[in-house]
Motif scaffolding. Structure first.
Motif: not given
Ligand SMILES: Nc1ncnc2c1ncn2[C@@H]1O[C@H](COP(=O)(O)OP(=O)(O)OP(=O)(O)O)[C@@H](O)[C@H]1O
Length: 422
Positions: A145-162
């Motif tokens: 996905g390239k929407s702003a929402q999915v970009n944001n989810i990817r960012q949140v996930l990369s933080e949460m994964a750690l």
């Protein structure tokens, strides 16, 4: 070249002589440095995930080291910042560490001590950035996905994964809630441990949940619809999770899935607030596909390519007008519906338009009644397909009485069972 040599050390001090001395020391050790006499220029220079660490003086006229630290940490909480002060001030050292400084050194500096610290921090920064870049690669591959929402989810996930926090994921069915939950697990430190999937309506007694949770030590558990658990079981679960927190042992990471914001279920009194507070250490909302149309073309191509690869078929071309039809569709079944449409496209069935049928009709020059019949049949088939053969839902969608839809099914020889498997 060691890993840490790839990174830079950013030095901030208003005294040029001090900067020159550090610069000389670090260069001799093989490190690359950048020097700033003005902390405001250093702030302007550092982007998020900058490949390096910061060493700063405490007292500077334009901005204090403490203020610099605070602003750097707001932008990039993981950036290592080493503070140096001429005054042995314990409360200040404690304050700096509380605000996120990784160390606080007192002048006069012992070069060997500073170099050892620098090497340690550069290595840990390097490791963190490597880990983040590999997380980002996985997320770009698995979360399309390239929407702003999915970009944001990817960012949140990369933080949460750690982290290892309990996460609530909510959104309509088919938006990718389970996909995100599995990603959270596979990106976490528990990735090699089991991932257990449970549904609130499967757990009927305290001993059911007790067995499941006590036997699943070290796992991640995805629990869908916890609001369907009885209040007694929810109470048990809240206590179990609280106990984990209290004893600082965390055998279970719980990821819960809801169809709507959990607060709604609290309002309806189906979810106990005491459970909500412990399961909602972080949360992710997955918006419906109709609210992120920018993702549709990319997701369609992704699923189409995947299906063609599986079927060993060449990738068909998709014209712009079809992509625009997809963009305008309401996608009540969200990404799952889009995946199904792409999978059918791969085998030559073009859903949501009259395209495949029109082509065959053009060839046979059907009279008008046949064209109308054929078109009606296709609309009905599309609705059944959309609702996996559920006649009541399809009738509701087509805004006709259920009985009328049954009569039409009979007329066109359409069997709702054929749509259950799609
Ligand atoms: N952004 C995405 N990128 C790639 N695949 C996706 C994405 N979102 C969803 N999918 C895929 O779409 C399908 C449906 O997603 P998923 O099962 O996670 O939905 P859900 O919200 O959990 O719904 P349900 O609870 O009804 O299963 C899955 O095959 C999933 O892998």
């Amino acid at each position: 070249m060691t890993t840490s040599n790839c990174l830079e050390i950013l030095l901030v001090d208003d005294d040029q002589d001090v900067l020159d001395a550090y610069h000389h020391l670090f260069s001799l050790a093989g490190y690359r440095t950048r020097i700033f006499t003005n902390p405001l220029s250093a702030l302007d220079f550092i982007p998020i995930d900058w490949p390096g660490i910061v060493v700063t003086d405490m007292y500077m006229p334009q901005l204090s080291g403490m203020e610099l630290l605070t602003q750097l940490k707001e932008r990039d909480p993981r950036l290592p910042v080493i503070m140096i002060s001429g005054h042995g001030d314990i409360p200040m050292a404690l304050k700096a560490v509380k605000h996120g400084a990784c160390d606080f050194l007192e002048k006069p500096i012992k070069p060997a001590e500073l170099l050892a610290l620098i090497t340690k921090q550069l290595n840990s920064r390097h490791q963190y950035l490597q880990q983040k870049s590999s997380l980002n690669k996985t997320l770009t591959r698995e979360l399309i996905g390239k929407s702003a929402q999915v970009n944001n989810i990817r960012q949140v996930l990369s933080e949460m994964a750690l982290l290892d926090s309990n996460v609530c994921i909510y959104g309509e069915s088919g938006t990718g809630r389970h996909n995100v939950a599995s990603l959270l697990h596979s990106l976490s430190a528990r990735a090699t441990l089991p991932l257990i999937q449970l549904n609130g309506n499967q757990i009927k007694t305290i001993s059911d949940i007790e067995n499941l949770f006590t036997q699943a030590s070290q796992a991640s558990i995805i629990l869908s619809f916890p609001e369907l658990l009885s209040h007694e079981i929810q109470h048990w679960l809240a206590e179990f999770l609280l106990n984990q927190e209290r004893t600082q042992s965390k055998p279970i990471r719980l990821i819960t899935i809801f169809s709507d914001s959990p607060e709604i279920y609290i309002g309806e009194q189906s979810l106990l607030p005491e459970l909500y507070y412990i399961i909602n250490q972080s949360n992710i909302e997955l918006p419906p596909l109709r609210k992120r149309p920018d993702d549709i073309a990319q997701l369609f191509h992704y699923f189409l390519k995947r299906s063609c690869n599986k079927l060993a078929k060449p990738l068909p071309s998709v014209d712009k007008s079809y992509l625009s039809t997809l963009r305008k569709h309401s996608w009540d079944g969200n990404v799952r519906e889009l995946r199904n449409v792409a999978e059918l496209f791969a085998i030559g069935i073009v859903k949501l338009t009259g395209q495949n049928r029109t082509q065959s009709m053009d060839q046979t020059h059907s009279p008008l009644d046949n064209l109308v019949n054929d078109y009606e049949k296709q609309i009905i088939e599309d609705a059944l397909y959309l609702f996996s053969g559920r006649v009541a839902d399809a009738a509701n969608y087509l805004q006709i009485p259920r009985k009328k839809l049954y009569l039409r099914l009979k007329k066109h020889g359409v069997d709702k069972k054929d749509y259950k498997t799609l």
